[in-house]
Design an enzyme around this catalytic site. Structure first.
Site, PDB file in Angstrom:
ATOM      1  N   LYS A  86      47.942   9.708  53.581  1.00  0.00           N
ATOM      2  CA  LYS A  86      46.527   9.560  53.901  1.00  0.00           C
ATOM      3  C   LYS A  86      46.211  10.586  54.997  1.00  0.00           C
ATOM      4  O   LYS A  86      46.782  10.521  56.077  1.00  0.00           O
ATOM      5  CB  LYS A  86      46.266   8.129  54.384  1.00  0.00           C
ATOM      6  CG  LYS A  86      44.845   7.885  54.867  1.00  0.00           C
ATOM      7  CD  LYS A  86      44.683   6.429  55.317  1.00  0.00           C
ATOM      8  CE  LYS A  86      43.483   6.260  56.215  1.00  0.00           C
ATOM      9  NZ  LYS A  86      43.416   4.926  56.822  1.00  0.00           N
ATOM     10  N   LYS A 119      32.144  -1.831  55.144  1.00  0.00           N
ATOM     11  CA  LYS A 119      32.631  -3.209  54.963  1.00  0.00           C
ATOM     12  C   LYS A 119      32.627  -3.926  56.296  1.00  0.00           C
ATOM     13  O   LYS A 119      32.826  -3.304  57.329  1.00  0.00           O
ATOM     14  CB  LYS A 119      34.080  -3.164  54.487  1.00  0.00           C
ATOM     15  CG  LYS A 119      34.253  -2.747  53.069  1.00  0.00           C
ATOM     16  CD  LYS A 119      35.651  -3.150  52.616  1.00  0.00           C
ATOM     17  CE  LYS A 119      35.839  -2.860  51.150  1.00  0.00           C
ATOM     18  NZ  LYS A 119      36.086  -1.446  50.868  1.00  0.00           N
ATOM     19  N   ALA A 152      38.234   8.135  62.744  1.00  0.00           N
ATOM     20  CA  ALA A 152      37.897   9.554  62.954  1.00  0.00           C
ATOM     21  C   ALA A 152      36.708   9.978  62.088  1.00  0.00           C
ATOM     22  O   ALA A 152      36.110  11.025  62.333  1.00  0.00           O
ATOM     23  CB  ALA A 152      39.108  10.423  62.638  1.00  0.00           C
ATOM     24  N   ASP A 153      36.357   9.156  61.096  1.00  0.00           N
ATOM     25  CA  ASP A 153      35.172   9.469  60.272  1.00  0.00           C
ATOM     26  C   ASP A 153      33.924   9.597  61.146  1.00  0.00           C
ATOM     27  O   ASP A 153      33.049  10.428  60.885  1.00  0.00           O
ATOM     28  CB  ASP A 153      34.905   8.368  59.233  1.00  0.00           C
ATOM     29  CG  ASP A 153      35.966   8.295  58.155  1.00  0.00           C
ATOM     30  OD1 ASP A 153      36.854   9.169  58.112  1.00  0.00           O
ATOM     31  OD2 ASP A 153      35.895   7.341  57.350  1.00  0.00           O
ATOM     32  N   GLU A 163      35.940  12.194  47.706  1.00  0.00           N
ATOM     33  CA  GLU A 163      37.177  12.069  48.497  1.00  0.00           C
ATOM     34  C   GLU A 163      38.324  11.532  47.640  1.00  0.00           C
ATOM     35  O   GLU A 163      38.115  11.052  46.517  1.00  0.00           O
ATOM     36  CB  GLU A 163      36.956  11.148  49.699  1.00  0.00           C
ATOM     37  CG  GLU A 163      36.611   9.720  49.310  1.00  0.00           C
ATOM     38  CD  GLU A 163      37.114   8.690  50.311  1.00  0.00           C
ATOM     39  OE1 GLU A 163      38.309   8.715  50.667  1.00  0.00           O
ATOM     40  OE2 GLU A 163      36.304   7.828  50.715  1.00  0.00           O
ATOM     41  N   ASP A 214      40.410   0.775  67.977  1.00  0.00           N
ATOM     42  CA  ASP A 214      40.439   1.376  66.637  1.00  0.00           C
ATOM     43  C   ASP A 214      39.039   1.827  66.212  1.00  0.00           C
ATOM     44  O   ASP A 214      38.196   1.016  65.825  1.00  0.00           O
ATOM     45  CB  ASP A 214      41.020   0.366  65.634  1.00  0.00           C
ATOM     46  CG  ASP A 214      41.317   1.007  64.293  1.00  0.00           C
ATOM     47  OD1 ASP A 214      40.856   2.138  64.048  1.00  0.00           O
ATOM     48  OD2 ASP A 214      42.014   0.372  63.479  1.00  0.00           O
TER      49      ASP A 214
END
Ligand code: PSU
Ligand code: MN
Length: 306
Positions: free
Chosen positions: A85, A158, A140-141, A24, A137
């Site tokens: 992004k 993380k 979208a991953d 990526e 939150d």
């Protein structure tokens, strides 16, 4: 029709059915500071080659979908401030307007699928953020893993994220999460999180077999391989958790929201640890590139023999 632009190395690999690993670019443009980002991006590509596969760093440049960036494009992604992004949401907008974007895990998975690339290596994925009850939150991953059939190799996530909720979300969506040589979800900077992963695999071949079986069964979700950071680079859990909490507090004070959240936290953590976290970050990405390459090689071999 928007065609994909391949570099010669990736084109050759596709024509000869060689193993390929997608990489990526958000990690380059928005995840690490310059010049460490450029050094890491180049070394990731080399590690993939050294382990028998072909690297394909993915991005969008001037509205073109790039699979396998050139050296010049890599420099641009590492240094330019105008690189957006790009997650799934942003995809069509960026292409229609001929803009340039670094692709997140979600957008890189989309492009890897279009290019028929089965493996993708990164550092950490996005997930359900801490305080999701207020912020809603959720990266979208996770939705992309739920819908796009690509195998993503990461070092867990993380603890800027709520790791338990992230795992629950993936379970709901039917995404297989694998602990590579571990029974615990790795927490990016640390090997351990204290959170159990129900499925463990110990070799690239074992993973390749599952990938092939999944394809035969027409299961269309992605797979997440979580590869713990090598113990010698693992950070002190208590210290890094405290740093992350401080970074989140500052973020809330500054009212940072939406797509800025993850890049802000990543750079704040780098700043607060005075580069200590960056070194760990580099090492875990290298380890993921190696593992993804080994799986890609096993998968091609296994597909040929079965
Ligand atoms: N987590 C990291 N490093 C990163 C990212 C996540 O430890 O560089 C990047 C990845 O590109 C990931 C994206 O796909 O951030 C997630 O952003 P968001 O949370 O806005 O979906
Ligand atoms: Mn988000």
């Amino acid at each position: 029709m928007n065609k994909i632009k391949y570099n010669s190395e990736v084109l050759h690999a596709l024509e000869h059915n060689l193993p390929i690993v997608a990489l990526e670019s958000t990690i380059i443009s928005h995840g690490m500071p310059y010049p460490a980002n450029l050094e890491v991006a180049k070394k990731c590509e080399q590690i993939v080659r050294d382990n028998g596969a072909v690297p394909a760093t993915v991005a969008i440049i001037n509205g073109e979908i790039i699979v396998g960036v050139t050296e010049e494009q890599l420099e641009y992604l590492a240094t330019s401030k105008e690189v957006l992004k790009v997650s799934r949401r942003d995809f069509a907008y960026v292409i229609a307007n001929k803009l340039s974007g670094a692709t997140t895990v979600a957008a890189t998975m989309m492009i890897a699928k279009m290019a028929n690339i089965a493996l993708f290596a990164t550092g950490g994925i996005g997930g359900v953020h801490r305080g999701v009850e207020q912020s809603w939150d959720i990266s979208a991953d996770l939705e992309e893993l739920a819908t796009t059939d690509v195998c993503v190799v990461c070092a867990g996530a993380k603890s800027i994220l709520d790791l338990e909720k992230t795992l629950e979300y993936l379970e709901t969506k039917g995404v297989l999460v694998v602990g590579y040589q571990t029974n615990e979800l790795p927490a990016f900077f640390t090997k351990e999180s204290g959170i159990e992963i129900p499925i463990r695999m110990d070799s690239p071949l074992e993973i390749a077999k599952v990938l092939k079986t999944k394809k035969n069964l027409n299961i269309t979700q992605g797979i997440l391989i979580t590869n713990p950071i090598d113990g010698k680079y693992s950070l002190n859990k208590k210290e890094i958790d405290e740093t992350i909490s401080n970074a989140i507090k500052e973020m809330e004070e500054q009212n940072i929201k939406g797509k800025k959240v993850t890049p802000y936290l990543l750079s704040k953590i780098n700043e607060l640890t005075k580069g200590e976290s960056l070194n760990a970050n580099k090492q875990l990405v290298y380890s993921n590139c190696k593992l993804a390459a080994l799986i890609a090689v096993e998968l091609k071999n296994y597909e040929q023999d079965n």
